[in-house]
Design a protein around this motif. Sequence first.
Motif, PDB file in Angstrom:
ATOM      1  N   LYS A   1      -1.158  58.717  29.185  1.00 23.66           N
ATOM      2  CA  LYS A   1      -0.764  57.388  29.657  1.00 23.66           C
ATOM      3  C   LYS A   1       0.727  57.345  29.975  1.00 23.66           C
TER       4      LYS A   1
ATOM      5  N   GLY B 160      -2.000  59.458  24.404  1.00 24.33           N
ATOM      6  CA  GLY B 160      -0.736  58.748  24.543  1.00 24.33           C
ATOM      7  C   GLY B 160       0.159  59.399  25.582  1.00 24.33           C
TER       8      GLY B 160
ATOM      9  N   SER C 101      -3.997  53.510  24.234  1.00 26.49           N
ATOM     10  CA  SER C 101      -2.947  52.515  24.036  1.00 26.49           C
ATOM     11  C   SER C 101      -1.718  53.153  23.406  1.00 26.49           C
ATOM     12  N   TYR C 102      -0.543  52.619  23.734  1.00 27.70           N
ATOM     13  CA  TYR C 102       0.690  53.141  23.143  1.00 27.70           C
ATOM     14  C   TYR C 102       0.721  52.903  21.638  1.00 27.70           C
ATOM     15  N   GLU C 103       0.110  51.828  21.176  1.00 23.76           N
ATOM     16  CA  GLU C 103       0.188  51.452  19.769  1.00 23.76           C
ATOM     17  C   GLU C 103      -0.651  52.351  18.872  1.00 23.76           C
ATOM     18  N   ASN C 104      -1.867  52.719  19.309  1.00 25.16           N
ATOM     19  CA  ASN C 104      -2.819  53.384  18.411  1.00 25.16           C
ATOM     20  C   ASN C 104      -3.247  54.782  18.825  1.00 25.16           C
ATOM     21  N   SER C 105      -2.798  55.260  19.963  1.00 25.15           N
ATOM     22  CA  SER C 105      -3.311  56.535  20.466  1.00 25.15           C
ATOM     23  C   SER C 105      -2.782  57.724  19.683  1.00 25.15           C
TER      24      SER C 105
ATOM     25  N   ASP D   7      -8.666  56.480  22.698  1.00 28.56           N
ATOM     26  CA  ASP D   7      -7.808  55.299  22.747  1.00 28.56           C
ATOM     27  C   ASP D   7      -6.507  55.694  23.435  1.00 28.56           C
TER      28      ASP D   7
ATOM     29  N   VAL E 138     -10.481  53.682  32.328  1.00 31.32           N
ATOM     30  CA  VAL E 138      -9.433  52.929  31.631  1.00 31.32           C
ATOM     31  C   VAL E 138      -8.529  52.193  32.608  1.00 31.32           C
ATOM     32  N   LYS E 139      -8.143  52.846  33.688  1.00 33.89           N
ATOM     33  CA  LYS E 139      -7.210  52.255  34.656  1.00 33.89           C
ATOM     34  C   LYS E 139      -7.901  51.578  35.828  1.00 33.89           C
TER      35      LYS E 139
END
Length: 309
Positions: A185, A182, A173-177, A171, A307-308
């Motif tokens: 990203k 993290g 994502s900034y929220e859950n990685s 994962d 992902v990107k």
Amino acid sequence: MKKIILLTGGSGMVGSNIIKHNFSQNYKILSPTSSDLNLLNYKDLEDYIKFNKPELVIHAAGIVGGIKANINYPVKFLVDNMQMGLNILMASKTQKVKKFINFSSSCMYPKNARNPLLEDSILKGELESTNEGYALSKITSTRLCEYISREDSSFLYKTVIPCNLYGKYDDFSYENSHMIPGVIKKIHDAKNKNLEFVNIWGDGLARREFMYAADIADFIYYAVENFNKMPQNINVGLGLDYSIIEYYKIIADVIGYKGKFNHDMTKPTGMNRKLIDDKRLNEFGWSHQTSLETGIKETYKYFLDEVKK
């Protein structure tokens, strides 16, 4: 006839790496999605096990995330993870599944425990507050495996305690990685935006042990084939760790980011060190194969390709 394995969390990072491993073709792996099988519904879970009759259950499902997610959602991290663990263990026991591999976490070790962290140090001290809920849920399932096997030795319910993991299917994502995805990203975005600085939570001196997720999948198949001699609880890691700032520098080198790092001292950093003891792992006869640099390169390639894109 192929051995039937029920794998929970098949769409997560660990589960996906287990399914994609070359050895998966040697087994019939059942990996229902959460919409196919809700692990929070005990009756549905027991009915599923009763109908499919797996010989082994691998419990890799869970609500996971880094420090930020653990701090923001402690109720969900405690309640959902604990309930899923209790349900899958008791449903398996009731339906007489004799072999069970339970995925736990090194976060269940006491925050002040001496490093490297020994399997016997569980519940020997206060937990790290930033992920206490998740840790409590993992302690519960680990102890329940021990109790089930203690009451009836024909049930081999064992726990794998991996170090931190990263890799393909993570994962970002900034929220859950977790930290490595993290940071990948964050530094990728900083490079694309030509940012001069990247922020690091804390002084960057805390040390962490991260293993490439394809290696934990390799361990699982080794464990399946050598299940009887596998210890009740076993750490699975590298036997070495790096500082947070070292991870940032290695990731920056892989991505090609030339900026500098700022330290945000207002942010929590968690435990100062979490290096797990690998004596039992070495005696069991398994070791990791992927270097940190190779793992970061493969993970960043996956990030760019999947992902990107």
